[in-house]
Design a protein around this motif. Structure first.
Motif, PDB file in Angstrom:
ATOM      1  N   VAL A  38       0.852  -1.184   0.000  1.00  0.00           N
ATOM      2  CA  VAL A  38       0.000   0.000   0.000  1.00  0.00           C
ATOM      3  C   VAL A  38       0.890   1.238   0.000  1.00  0.00           C
ATOM      4  O   VAL A  38       1.762   1.382   0.861  1.00  0.00           O
ATOM      5  N   VAL A  40       0.486   5.481  -0.287  1.00  0.00           N
ATOM      6  CA  VAL A  40      -0.447   6.609  -0.311  1.00  0.00           C
ATOM      7  C   VAL A  40       0.332   7.921  -0.226  1.00  0.00           C
ATOM      8  O   VAL A  40       1.399   7.972   0.371  1.00  0.00           O
ATOM      9  N   THR A  41      -0.209   8.953  -0.842  1.00  0.00           N
ATOM     10  CA  THR A  41       0.391  10.278  -0.709  1.00  0.00           C
ATOM     11  C   THR A  41      -0.356  11.038   0.374  1.00  0.00           C
ATOM     12  O   THR A  41      -1.538  10.816   0.603  1.00  0.00           O
ATOM     13  N   SER A  42       0.352  11.921   1.036  1.00  0.00           N
ATOM     14  CA  SER A  42      -0.219  12.625   2.173  1.00  0.00           C
ATOM     15  C   SER A  42       0.375  14.019   2.271  1.00  0.00           C
ATOM     16  O   SER A  42       1.405  14.316   1.670  1.00  0.00           O
ATOM     17  N   MET A  52      -5.303   9.376   7.100  1.00  0.00           N
ATOM     18  CA  MET A  52      -4.161   8.462   7.169  1.00  0.00           C
ATOM     19  C   MET A  52      -4.230   7.580   8.401  1.00  0.00           C
ATOM     20  O   MET A  52      -3.932   6.388   8.339  1.00  0.00           O
ATOM     21  N   MET A  55      -6.905   4.951   7.709  1.00  0.00           N
ATOM     22  CA  MET A  55      -6.431   3.995   6.710  1.00  0.00           C
ATOM     23  C   MET A  55      -5.382   3.058   7.306  1.00  0.00           C
ATOM     24  O   MET A  55      -5.430   1.844   7.098  1.00  0.00           O
ATOM     25  N   TYR A  59      -5.448  -1.005   7.747  1.00  0.00           N
ATOM     26  CA  TYR A  59      -4.372  -1.782   7.129  1.00  0.00           C
ATOM     27  C   TYR A  59      -3.756  -2.736   8.165  1.00  0.00           C
ATOM     28  O   TYR A  59      -3.607  -3.932   7.923  1.00  0.00           O
ATOM     29  N   ARG A  77       3.747   5.769   3.365  1.00  0.00           N
ATOM     30  CA  ARG A  77       3.072   7.070   3.279  1.00  0.00           C
ATOM     31  C   ARG A  77       4.075   8.061   2.695  1.00  0.00           C
ATOM     32  O   ARG A  77       5.138   8.300   3.260  1.00  0.00           O
TER      33      ARG A  77
END
Length: 92
Positions: A38, A40-42, A52, A55, A59, A77
């Protein structure tokens, strides 16, 4: 005339590059599994940080339920605000 690009329908053999239409392409050595990673951008906004946390909670919960032989791999992240935030020690 130029032929149209094929981007959907039965002619496309892939989705995201991880799921294959032809199951024989997924063959791995016995005892090995294919893990999902996984990413993700944050940024440092309060709302995105809340997302976040939620999520990452789910996870970790799903990964723990599956155990070491499950499909869940790592979690990354990508922080693109240009400066550290207070979640850096909490969420990788």
């Amino acid at each position: 005339p130029e032929a149209p690009a094929v981007s959907r329908g039965a002619a496309v053999e892939w989705t995201s590059g991880a799921l294959y239409k032809d199951a024989s392409r997924q063959a791995l050595e016995p005892g090995k599994s294919r893990k999902f990673h996984v990413a993700v951008t944050s940024n440092d906004s309060k709302y995105v940080q809340w997302q976040m946390r939620v999520m990452y909670y789910w996870y970790k919960k799903r990964k723990a339920e599956q155990g070491p032989d499950g499909d869940m791999g790592g979690f990354t992240r990508v922080l693109h605000s240009g400066r550290p935030d207070h979640l850096m020690d909490e969420i990788p």
